[in-house]
Enzyme design. Structure first.
Site, short mmCIF file in Angstrom:
data_model
loop_
_atom_site.label_atom_id
_atom_site.label_comp_id
_atom_site.label_asym_id
_atom_site.label_seq_id
_atom_site.Cartn_x
_atom_site.Cartn_y
_atom_site.Cartn_z
N GLY A 87 0.23 10.77 -2.14
CA GLY A 87 0.52 11.13 -3.53
C GLY A 87 1.96 11.00 -3.98
O GLY A 87 2.26 11.15 -5.15
N GLY A 89 4.14 8.32 -2.98
CA GLY A 89 4.70 6.98 -2.81
C GLY A 89 5.52 6.87 -1.53
O GLY A 89 6.50 6.13 -1.47
N LEU A 90 5.12 7.61 -0.52
CA LEU A 90 5.89 7.61 0.74
C LEU A 90 5.32 6.65 1.77
O LEU A 90 5.68 6.69 2.95
CB LEU A 90 5.94 9.04 1.33
CG LEU A 90 6.73 10.06 0.51
CD1 LEU A 90 6.57 11.46 1.09
CD2 LEU A 90 8.21 9.70 0.44
N GLY A 91 4.41 5.78 1.35
CA GLY A 91 3.96 4.72 2.26
C GLY A 91 2.73 5.07 3.09
O GLY A 91 2.63 4.65 4.25
N SER A 92 1.78 5.80 2.50
CA SER A 92 0.61 6.21 3.30
C SER A 92 -0.27 5.03 3.70
O SER A 92 -0.83 5.04 4.79
CB SER A 92 -0.20 7.28 2.57
OG SER A 92 -0.65 6.81 1.34
N SER A 93 -0.38 3.98 2.86
CA SER A 93 -1.25 2.84 3.22
C SER A 93 -0.69 2.13 4.46
O SER A 93 -1.44 1.77 5.37
CB SER A 93 -1.33 1.82 2.09
OG SER A 93 -1.57 2.44 0.88
N ALA A 95 1.40 3.45 6.68
CA ALA A 95 1.38 4.36 7.83
C ALA A 95 -0.02 4.45 8.44
O ALA A 95 -0.18 4.43 9.66
CB ALA A 95 1.87 5.75 7.42
N ASP A 136 7.38 -1.62 4.36
CA ASP A 136 6.88 -0.27 4.69
C ASP A 136 6.22 -0.24 6.06
O ASP A 136 6.26 0.76 6.78
CB ASP A 136 5.94 0.25 3.59
CG ASP A 136 4.94 -0.79 3.11
OD1 ASP A 136 4.92 -1.91 3.64
OD2 ASP A 136 4.16 -0.47 2.19
#
Ligand code: MEV
Length: 304
Positions: A87, A89-93, A95, A136
């Site tokens: 939620g 924009g810290l690169g969850s996809s 990671a 990322d």
């Protein structure tokens, strides 16, 4: 084969060079100390099972299918994720893709090196986001603060230390694909304008590389402000993000800018420690939420 494994990959914050990196120019990115973890177990079943909460299941499925096809793996798995990244924009996809592939690598003794892990993860991400630069993924794999070459995809480690950054979340979830398309439209209509902007961004990224190595925070802040002006010209800032950035600089930050695709998500402000409270207050007064993260966290993807 091990029974159960958990693999964690860190989130990231783009420091400088977003959008230009999509066109082959360099960027600088830092890992943060918030993680996405994937717990895995091999099961005797005809189907995989995913317990993935808020995490995007498409990315996990793509990662599992890609590894399974490439390495002819038939065993089925249960994968359970927990995320501190969703939620913002810290690169969850990136990671979740890196952590899932690393987990399968450990389970099935595939023997992937860092470069293989990058190439496979990048292939998966591009199935969903064809223009993605892959910065990322590199950050999730290697951690720390890295210089990422958008053309060769090579990585240079710049620092393992925490950077004094304040992170202000705008409260708006950015649509990365949309923002990348917006810049791509501008690039098609006005290639001369975008090319000049990308070249200017790449020059300041190279100067920022030296500034980080030399710990020249004043210079780094100045370069961040210049990068922000160029992002405004690309049309990816917004009134809310502009206001947050300006409030941080007015309150005494060395420099501030959006981090990532723009349109929403976070701003970052480089500060001197003594100014922290004042600058945080200024960002909060614009409606921003402060995220307390260690930026530059040295840990890349790891078994936990
Ligand atoms: C978004 O996080 C950063 C962009 O440069 C896209 C990318 O590099 O894949 C806008």
């Amino acid at each position: 084969m091990m029974d159960k494994i958990t693999v964690s990959a860190p989130g990231k914050l783009m420091l400088l060079g977003e959008h230009a990196v999509v066109y082959g120019y360099p960027c600088i990115v830092s890992a943060v100390d918030n993680y996405l973890s994937v717990k895995g177990e091999v099961i005797d079943s005809a189907y995989d099972q995913y317990n993935i909460g808020e995490t995007n299941d498409d990315f996990i499925e793509t990662a599992v299918d890609t590894v399974r096809k490439k390495y002819h793996i038939d065993n089925k798995v249960i994968l359970t994720t927990t995320s501190e990244l969703t939620g913002y924009g810290l690169g969850s996809s990136a990671a979740v893709t890196v952590a899932t592939i690393k987990l399968l690598d450990e389970f099935f003794d595939i023997g992937l090196r860092g470069e293989d892990l990058f190439n496979l993860s990048y292939k998966c991400i591009r199935k969903h986001q064809p223009l993605a630069s892959g910065y990322d993924i590199a950050s999730a794999i290697y951690g720390g603060t890295i210089y990422f070459d958008g053309r060769t995809k090579k990585v240079k480690r710049l620092s393992d230390q925490s950077l004094k950054l304040i992170i202000g979340f705008s409260g708006i979830k950015a649509d990365t694909v949309d923002m990348v398309r917006k810049v791509s439209d501008l690039n098609e209509k006005n290639p001369d304008i975008t090319k000049n902007i990308f070249i200017s961004i790449s020059t300041l990224v190279k100067n920022a590389e030296a500034a980080i190595i030399n710990k020249d925070w004043k210079l780094l802040g100045k370069l961040m402000n210049q990068n922000q002006e160029l992002l405004v010209k690309l049309g990816v800032s917004s009134p809310k993000l502009d206001e947050m950035v300006k409030s941080a600089v007015t309150a005494g930050a060395y420099g501030a800018k959006i981090s990532g695709a723009g349109g929403g998500d976070c701003i970052i402000a480089l500060i001197e420690k003594s100014q922290k409270e004042k600058i945080e207050k200024a960002i909060i007064n614009t409606g921003g939420e402060i995220l307390h993260l260690d930026v530059g966290n040295p840990m890349g993807v790891c078994l936990s």
